[in-house]
Design an enzyme around this catalytic site. Structure first.
Site, PDB file in Angstrom:
ATOM      1  N   SER A 309     -21.889 -33.239  -4.935  1.00 50.54           N
ATOM      2  CA  SER A 309     -21.320 -33.053  -6.262  1.00 50.54           C
ATOM      3  C   SER A 309     -21.224 -31.582  -6.667  1.00 50.54           C
ATOM      4  O   SER A 309     -20.472 -30.829  -6.079  1.00 50.54           O
ATOM      5  CB  SER A 309     -22.147 -33.869  -7.253  1.00 50.54           C
ATOM      6  OG  SER A 309     -21.537 -33.922  -8.494  1.00 50.54           O
ATOM      7  N   LYS A 334     -19.078 -36.157  -2.574  1.00 48.85           N
ATOM      8  CA  LYS A 334     -18.984 -36.823  -3.881  1.00 48.85           C
ATOM      9  C   LYS A 334     -17.976 -36.054  -4.713  1.00 48.85           C
ATOM     10  O   LYS A 334     -18.264 -35.002  -5.241  1.00 48.85           O
ATOM     11  CB  LYS A 334     -20.358 -36.837  -4.556  1.00 48.85           C
ATOM     12  CG  LYS A 334     -20.340 -37.205  -6.042  1.00 48.85           C
ATOM     13  CD  LYS A 334     -19.917 -38.634  -6.282  1.00 48.85           C
ATOM     14  CE  LYS A 334     -20.143 -39.042  -7.721  1.00 48.85           C
ATOM     15  NZ  LYS A 334     -19.321 -38.325  -8.700  1.00 48.85           N
ATOM     16  N   GLN A 338     -17.219 -38.970 -13.665  1.00 48.84           N
ATOM     17  CA  GLN A 338     -17.419 -40.126 -14.528  1.00 48.84           C
ATOM     18  C   GLN A 338     -17.588 -39.717 -15.992  1.00 48.84           C
ATOM     19  O   GLN A 338     -18.045 -38.621 -16.288  1.00 48.84           O
ATOM     20  CB  GLN A 338     -18.660 -40.912 -14.099  1.00 48.84           C
ATOM     21  CG  GLN A 338     -18.509 -41.727 -12.829  1.00 48.84           C
ATOM     22  CD  GLN A 338     -18.430 -40.879 -11.581  1.00 48.84           C
ATOM     23  OE1 GLN A 338     -19.209 -39.953 -11.396  1.00 48.84           O
ATOM     24  NE2 GLN A 338     -17.470 -41.167 -10.720  1.00 48.84           N
TER      25      GLN A 338
END
Length: 486
Positions: A309, A334, A338
């Site tokens: 991420s 990743k 969201q």
């Protein structure tokens, strides 16, 4: 940042760059966020907001009424509604999109304060299995031997199959000092038991030191609220000491706040260049453009498959926009963003939904692919050895994964077990005796729980010794070479 969508206004939304964790949440706070009109209006019986048709509403209502009136046992109304919501989200087949009921949402919000306790491992739900994204550096999970891609099967005897991610996380979490006995599957082998003593999760996210020849090293363990401030302070301290080159270590870093990583990258990415891009489902992209400047010294970034991420945002930006060299292993992969919708739900429940993807400065999407290093370097085999199950005493002529991991560790300790194929040979027994003698244990050549723990403690000490870190050595060499070429 504003995004157009349906006629909903989010006063406070959390953009999550990595999955719900048992110990840490990686997130960014943004707002307000709006969603533009979508759908085809009221045609086909749909509402202007693109809601259910009258036939769809009838189908849902009929199902509910049939359950309430005909099902063998009386059903709970709230559970039925929650189940319907979960079912819709599960049908998306996205491990990063999930529903939280009121209790789960409350626990989720508690996690955002970083005041909770647990084992210190970020997890996701993939194909119904709880998968470790990365243990947090310095956490109980890392100390106990939990690794990226481990599958957690059960906690204290309770199976996690069939649970939502939030439900599984709540079983993994617990009070400081309590034990979580995890049954873990690794690489398709038989499950092993790993006991983790829960604790406060380390809040120190940045650590720096000056290495040889004026090479500075900054380790970033996660990206949270104060990480950018600490990073800039420690970077300046290294520069004030005459730093000639820099190594940034994001190995095992599961990610964090987007604002934090952008702020940390700005001093390295030349003004006018993109740091990161986000793209919505219509393909519309928005870039975050640097207002900073480049640095005069070479940079290497240490990565591995636990770098996820926000760590990947940092690695990708430094590689593509600042000329840094990536050293180590391919990252986790990743690449989605969201947003949580708690205010919209209206009753304290919460939906966390994937709404965008993030891209590197050059527009590369790393999701499920990761970022490959410029200089691939594997750590020694004993870095990847699994803890022994300690269920039975290992002895001569036995065969299995426990014996194989024992041999790998003995070899790492320089004790020459003779083989690493999982067969407990006479030479392996002699290596065990040598270790036991050196450690003040009964030298019988058999590995009971006490000897197994002593061997694991000894190999953990070796893993933590910087002189055995082949990836760090390679990064230092790369920076030295770059300094000489300047």
């Amino acid at each position: 940042m504003f995004w157009k969508g349906r006629n909903l206004y989010i006063l406070l939304a959390f953009i999550l760059l990595a999955m719900f964790a048992s110990s840490v949440l990686t997130l960014t706070i943004v707002g307000p966020l709006s969603f533009a009109e979508q759908g085809s209006g009221a045609s086909g019986g749909k509402s202007a907001a693109g809601g259910f048709t009258s036939q769809e509403l009838k189908k849902l209502s009929t199902t509910y009424e049939l359950i309430q009136s005909q099902y063998l046992q009386e059903a709970d109304r709230t559970k039925l509604v929650d189940g319907a919501i979960r079912g819709m989200l599960d049908s998306l087949n996205d491990p990063y999109t999930t529903y939280m009921d009121q209790k789960e949402a409350e626990q989720f919000n508690d996690m955002l304060s970083s005041s909770f306790q647990g084992i210190g491992a970020e997890v996701s739900l993939e194909e119904g299995k709880v998968k470790v994204v990365s243990p947090i550096k310095g956490s109980p999970a890392e100390r106990a031997g939990i690794r990226t891609n481990d599958i957690i099967v059960s906690v204290n005897g309770e199976k996690l199959d069939g649970l939502t991610l939030t439900e599984a996380v709540m079983k993994i979490r617990g009070a400081k000092g309590s034990q979580a006995k995890l049954q873990v599957m690794r690489g398709g082998a038989e499950p092993i038991d790993i006991v983790v003593v829960r604790d406060d999760i380390p809040i120190e996210t940045v650590h720096s030191e000056m290495l040889e020849d004026g090479i500075g090293k900054i380790e970033v363990r996660e990206f949270v609220q104060n990480t950018a401030k600490a990073f800039k302070e420690q970077l300046k301290a290294l520069e004030d000491q005459g730093m000639r080159g820099l190594i940034i270590d994001v190995r095992g870093d599961p990610g964090g706040m987007l604002q934090a990583v952008v702020e940390m990258l700005e001093p390295f990415v030349p003004s006018g260049k993109p740091i990161v891009q986000v793209e919505d489902r219509a393909g519309k992209r928005e870039q975050t453009i640097s207002k900073g400047a480049s640095k005069p010294y070479p940079i290497s970034v240490l990565i591995n498959n636990g770098s996820a991420s926000a760590s990947e945002i940092m690695a990708g930006a430094l590689q593509e926009a600042a000329g840094a060299k990536l050293v180590g292993e391919k990252t986790y992969g990743k690449g989605t963003v969201q947003v949580t919708y708690q205010q919209e739900m209206g009753d304290g429940s919460n939906i966390k939904m994937t709404v965008m993807k993030w891209l590197t400065p050059n527009g590369n999407w790393v999701h499920q692919k990761g970022i490959a290093p410029d200089l691939p370097v594997d750590q020694p085999a004993y870095f990847r050895a699994s803890p022994m199950s300690k269920k039975t005493t290992l002895k001569a002529d036995m065969l299995g994964d426990d014996v194989k991991n024992l041999q790998i560790m003995l070899e790492g300790l320089g004790l020459s077990p003779g083989r690493t194929d999982g067969y407990f040979s006479d030479k392996t027994a002699q290596a065990v005796k040598n270790f036991q003698t050196k450690s003040g244990l009964t030298a019988d050549g058999e590995v009971d729980a006490k000897t197994a723990q002593a061997i694991e403690d000894a190999i953990t000490k070796e893993i933590r010794d910087p002189k055995n870190d082949l990836q760090l050595k390679a990064a230092v060499d790369a920076v030295k070479k770059a300094i000489k070429l300047k």
